[in-house]
Write a protein that holds these residues in place. Structure first.
Motif, PDB file in Angstrom:
ATOM      1  N   GLU A  32       0.800  -1.225   0.000  1.00 36.88           N
ATOM      2  CA  GLU A  32       0.000   0.000   0.000  1.00 36.88           C
ATOM      3  C   GLU A  32       0.834   1.276   0.000  1.00 36.88           C
ATOM      4  OE1 GLU A  32      -2.885  -0.697   3.147  1.00 36.88           O
ATOM      5  OE2 GLU A  32      -3.304  -2.601   2.143  1.00 36.88           O
ATOM      6  N   GLU A  33       1.960   1.271   0.731  1.00 36.96           N
ATOM      7  CA  GLU A  33       2.749   2.505   0.797  1.00 36.96           C
ATOM      8  C   GLU A  33       3.786   2.587  -0.318  1.00 36.96           C
ATOM      9  OE1 GLU A  33       4.313   3.020   4.749  1.00 36.96           O
ATOM     10  OE2 GLU A  33       2.310   2.762   5.598  1.00 36.96           O
ATOM     11  N   LYS A  34       4.558   1.510  -0.492  1.00 36.38           N
ATOM     12  CA  LYS A  34       5.692   1.578  -1.422  1.00 36.38           C
ATOM     13  C   LYS A  34       5.359   1.081  -2.829  1.00 36.38           C
ATOM     14  CE  LYS A  34       8.557   2.394   2.159  1.00 36.38           C
ATOM     15  NZ  LYS A  34       9.290   3.648   2.376  1.00 36.38           N
ATOM     16  N   HIS A  35       4.272   0.345  -2.983  1.00 34.47           N
ATOM     17  CA  HIS A  35       3.895  -0.225  -4.293  1.00 34.47           C
ATOM     18  C   HIS A  35       5.015  -1.046  -4.928  1.00 34.47           C
ATOM     19  CE1 HIS A  35       0.256   2.132  -4.062  1.00 34.47           C
ATOM     20  NE2 HIS A  35       0.990   3.199  -3.789  1.00 34.47           N
ATOM     21  N   TRP A  36       5.742  -1.810  -4.104  1.00 35.99           N
ATOM     22  CA  TRP A  36       6.813  -2.643  -4.647  1.00 35.99           C
ATOM     23  C   TRP A  36       6.261  -3.926  -5.254  1.00 35.99           C
ATOM     24  CZ3 TRP A  36      10.490  -1.891   0.134  1.00 35.99           C
ATOM     25  CH2 TRP A  36      11.135  -0.667   0.008  1.00 35.99           C
TER      26      TRP A  36
END
Lengths: 174, 190
Positions: A32-36
């Motif tokens: 959700e935060e880094k979209h890795w």
């Protein structure tokens, strides 16, 4: 690279009691935060990391690291996941080695020891559910536990025999 | 020599430690307490308590702790202990690193391969047995006292065991809180 390291250092740091508790944290940070990675891929990664040997948190971090930056990324992420606990435990080991003879510490740990044994007993039942233990295969864990406990068989051999047994059974079935 | 054996021991545990931290514990116990005698059962149990109370994966925590304590127990100075814990932790992670990178390359292609699935049909139940063995092995007089020589400690230990088991299994109490409560009980009652 630094971001990878910091992210997994945080995840490693907040794993308490190990394993499954950290899945939501990984999902929130990495998806959700880094979209890795996407959620679906992460779920597959979790399934694979759980069926692989080794430390679960480290295994996940190696997957993501490899995906982002190949082998150096995998190395950095594994170090990130392991380093905080390494430092904390090292300090505790240094400290505890000096204080364990202290009468107060000794008494407190006499109370803690039975609790620790209980805390290891709980996952036996949890894992039994995940491993789908029923009447058809309950003999495997019972035999494994007795072999280790009563005969002093090295658990490593138990795992190897179990893998070989599963393989042979699969071959016979097909 | 102890450094070499530490490396081999934890490499092997990293390679075959299926099923996470708790099943690794019985492997660590077998090698570190039974086979090499680097730590006593009591020290081992204390180590598990400390790894449960502190953040971080149990596998990493135990490798670090065992690495330090084994080397210092063997009579080496503290800096050698630090080296020992570094050795043990790296050895534990190394097989995963190699294995995971290989798996990443062929990612998930073989996950549902019938051979892989049949192997795990044997390994998964065995892992449950490994954890159960860890519990049985830790039920020693060193951890519980004995009913003959020290009945007060023995029965109290059983009660603390029951309290922690029910607290965790039924009421899902935080393990850190449970350990602290039992520590306070030990301080007062023993």
């Amino acid at each position: 690279m630094f971001e990878l390291f910091i992210t997994f250092a945080k995840i490693g740091l907040f794993t308490i009691g190990g394993g499954y508790a950290m899945i939501p944290l990984i999902k929130q940070t990495v998806v959700e935060e880094k979209h890795w990675t996407e959620e679906e891929e992460l779920m597959d990664l979790i399934a694979v990391a759980q069926s692989c040997p080794g430390v679960f948190a480290v295994n996940i971090s190696i997957f993501i690291g490899y995906k982002m930056r190949r082998t150096p990324g995998a190395l950095i992420c594994a170090m990130g996941a392991a380093l905080p606990s390494f430092v904390i435990i090292l300090l505790i080991a240094l400290f505890f080695y000096r204080f364990r003879e202290n009468a107060m510490v000794e008494r407190a740990f006499l109370g803690i020891r039975p609790a620790v044994v209980a805390l290891i007993a709980v996952p036996v039942f949890k894992m039994a559910r995940t491993a789908k233990i029923g009447w058809h295969n309950v003999w495997i864990p019972v035999l494994a536990a007795l072999a280790i406990w009563m005969l002093g068989v090295n658990p490593v051999y138990v795992i190897l025999v179990a893998a070989l047994g599963g393989y042979t059974y699969g071959q016979l079935l097909h | 020599m102890i450094f070499f054996f530490l490396f081999v021991t934890f490499f092997q545990i990293g390679l075959l430690g299926f099923g996470g931290g708790y099943s690794m514990l019985s492997m660590i116990q077998a090698e570190v307490v039974t086979r090499h005698g680097w730590m006593t059962t009591g020290e081992f149990t204390d180590m598990v308590a400390l790894s449960q109370m502190t953040p971080g994966p149990i596998g990493i925590n135990s490798a670090t702790y065992v690495g330090y304590t084994s080397v210092v127990n063997a009579g080496y100075p503290a800096w050698a202990g630090v080296l020992g814990s570094l050795m043990a932790t790296c050895a534990l992670v190394l097989p995963s690193l190699v294995l995971m990178i290989i798996i990443s390359k062929f990612l998930l292609r073989y996950k549902s391969h019938p051979v892989v699935e049949s192997i795990f049909m044997g390994v998964r139940p065995a892992v449950v047995g490994l954890i159960a063995a860890a519990v049985l092995i830790l039920c020693t007089p060193e951890n519980f006292g004995s009913p003959d020589s020290d009945p007060w400690r023995f029965w109290l230990s059983l009660m603390l065991f029951g309290f922690a088991f029910v607290g965790q299994q039924v009421y899902k109490m935080n393990p850190i809180k449970l350990i602290c409560l039992c520590g306070v009980a030990g301080l007062i009652l023993f």
